[in-house]
Design an enzyme around this catalytic site. Sequence first.
Site, mmCIF file in Angstrom:
data_model
loop_
_atom_site.group_PDB
_atom_site.id
_atom_site.type_symbol
_atom_site.label_atom_id
_atom_site.label_comp_id
_atom_site.label_asym_id
_atom_site.label_seq_id
_atom_site.Cartn_x
_atom_site.Cartn_y
_atom_site.Cartn_z
ATOM 1 N N GLU A 148 0.789 -1.252 0.000
ATOM 2 C CA GLU A 148 0.000 0.000 0.000
ATOM 3 C C GLU A 148 0.816 1.295 0.000
ATOM 4 O OE1 GLU A 148 -2.692 -0.312 3.309
ATOM 5 O OE2 GLU A 148 -3.864 -1.886 2.371
ATOM 6 N N GLU A 268 -5.694 -11.169 -0.897
ATOM 7 C CA GLU A 268 -6.519 -11.009 0.321
ATOM 8 C C GLU A 268 -7.999 -11.044 -0.078
ATOM 9 O OE1 GLU A 268 -5.383 -7.462 2.495
ATOM 10 O OE2 GLU A 268 -3.276 -7.738 2.035
HETATM 11 C C1 GLA Z 1 -5.144 -4.585 4.219
HETATM 12 C C2 GLA Z 1 -3.867 -5.248 4.719
HETATM 13 C C3 GLA Z 1 -4.155 -6.513 5.459
HETATM 14 C C4 GLA Z 1 -5.318 -6.376 6.401
HETATM 15 C C5 GLA Z 1 -6.516 -5.860 5.654
HETATM 16 C C6 GLA Z 1 -7.712 -5.729 6.542
HETATM 17 O O1 GLA Z 1 -5.641 -5.160 3.108
HETATM 18 O O2 GLA Z 1 -2.953 -5.517 3.699
HETATM 19 O O3 GLA Z 1 -3.022 -6.890 6.181
HETATM 20 O O4 GLA Z 1 -4.996 -5.525 7.451
HETATM 21 O O5 GLA Z 1 -6.191 -4.599 5.147
HETATM 22 O O6 GLA Z 1 -7.889 -6.780 7.407
#
Ligand code: GLA
Length: 360
Positions: A148, A268
């Site tokens: 990020e 994710e």
């Molecule tokens: C982001 C992060 C993850 C997690 C999610 C929410 O995507 O990369 O590590 O914290 O947010 O759970």
Amino acid sequence: MKKIITSFFISTTVLLAQPTLKEAYKEYFPVGAALSYINYKYYPDEIYEHFNSGVHENALKWESVQEEEGKFNFKRARSIVDFAKSKGVDKFRGHALLWHYQVPDWVFVDDNGNKASLEKVKERLTTHIETVMTEFKGDIYAWDVVNEAISDKPGEQYRNKNDVKRDASGWRQAVKSDQEFEELLAHAFKVAKKVDPNAVLFYNDYSLTVPSKREKTIKMVKRLKELGAPIDGVGEQGHFTIPEFNKEELEKSIKMFTDLGVQFQITELDVSFYAFNDQNRTYKEPTKEMLNKQAQVYKDIFELGRKYKGKVTGITMWGMADDHTWLKDFPVFGRKNWPLLFDEEYKPKVALEEIIEFKN
Ligand code: GLA
């Protein structure tokens, strides 16, 4: 006669039994799930057997492994990896090394309580990457080296130093320019490759299917490559929503990133019932209609994964089952949501059945 009929039924059932998710995708890519220290031991083998890859939900983040400078603690992270391995989850992703969130404040502060110099911050980053990666060398095959870094704001390339708390980046504040920031990111990749030349190194972020953010990320990947960063892959986190999911844009992202010569993973994955900005509490329970719509989103994603075999190298769920998901507290605290492949009672959802049953 009765005996023959019974055995016919038994063997037919065996023959028709659905494969597990990992079996169905064994020719394509590993299928993973995030494991939380809170409940990783509660899940039954019937869920574990679907996954051959894992990732720590929180236990490997900076604040979890190095809360105080120099005092590394891998107990929780290690126990998750070992337990998962004993359940057949033999691959693991490492999440995450350089991130602006869930990183302690001390990283960016010097001994006198002032802002730490870039040199100091870089030294701490190097030590962190070296120590964490060395600990899991051989156990973790892919790392989110940077998570990020890109800004969501129009006209801004990197997450801004002027933002407050959740969005601020101590990393961006430690440098004077975008150029210096890119050098810092490239450094992180170089250190990671040196520690484990076999590891697959990722840049990971959300909303990489949004054209403006995708453009900025492509620009960054090119810059990092110019700076000699050994970046192997781009991870789209995949926090998708039923109302907003856009298959065409996901396909474009897969093509555009892999055209840069990097692999693509969904790292994710979860599929929310609510659009991102929807603050309502519309659903008290998962309706059949919504579960079917959700299944369609999952089908689209896995179909693209298969279509770009060799380029899409993994899909990882952000959780095992609907009993434990960050979407119950985000963006609306205590709101129910059912984004994963198993329900709250650990039963397979229609989405799971449909992604397993594919024809092509
Ligand atoms: C982001 C992060 C993850 C997690 C999610 C929410 O995507 O990369 O590590 O914290 O947010 O759970």
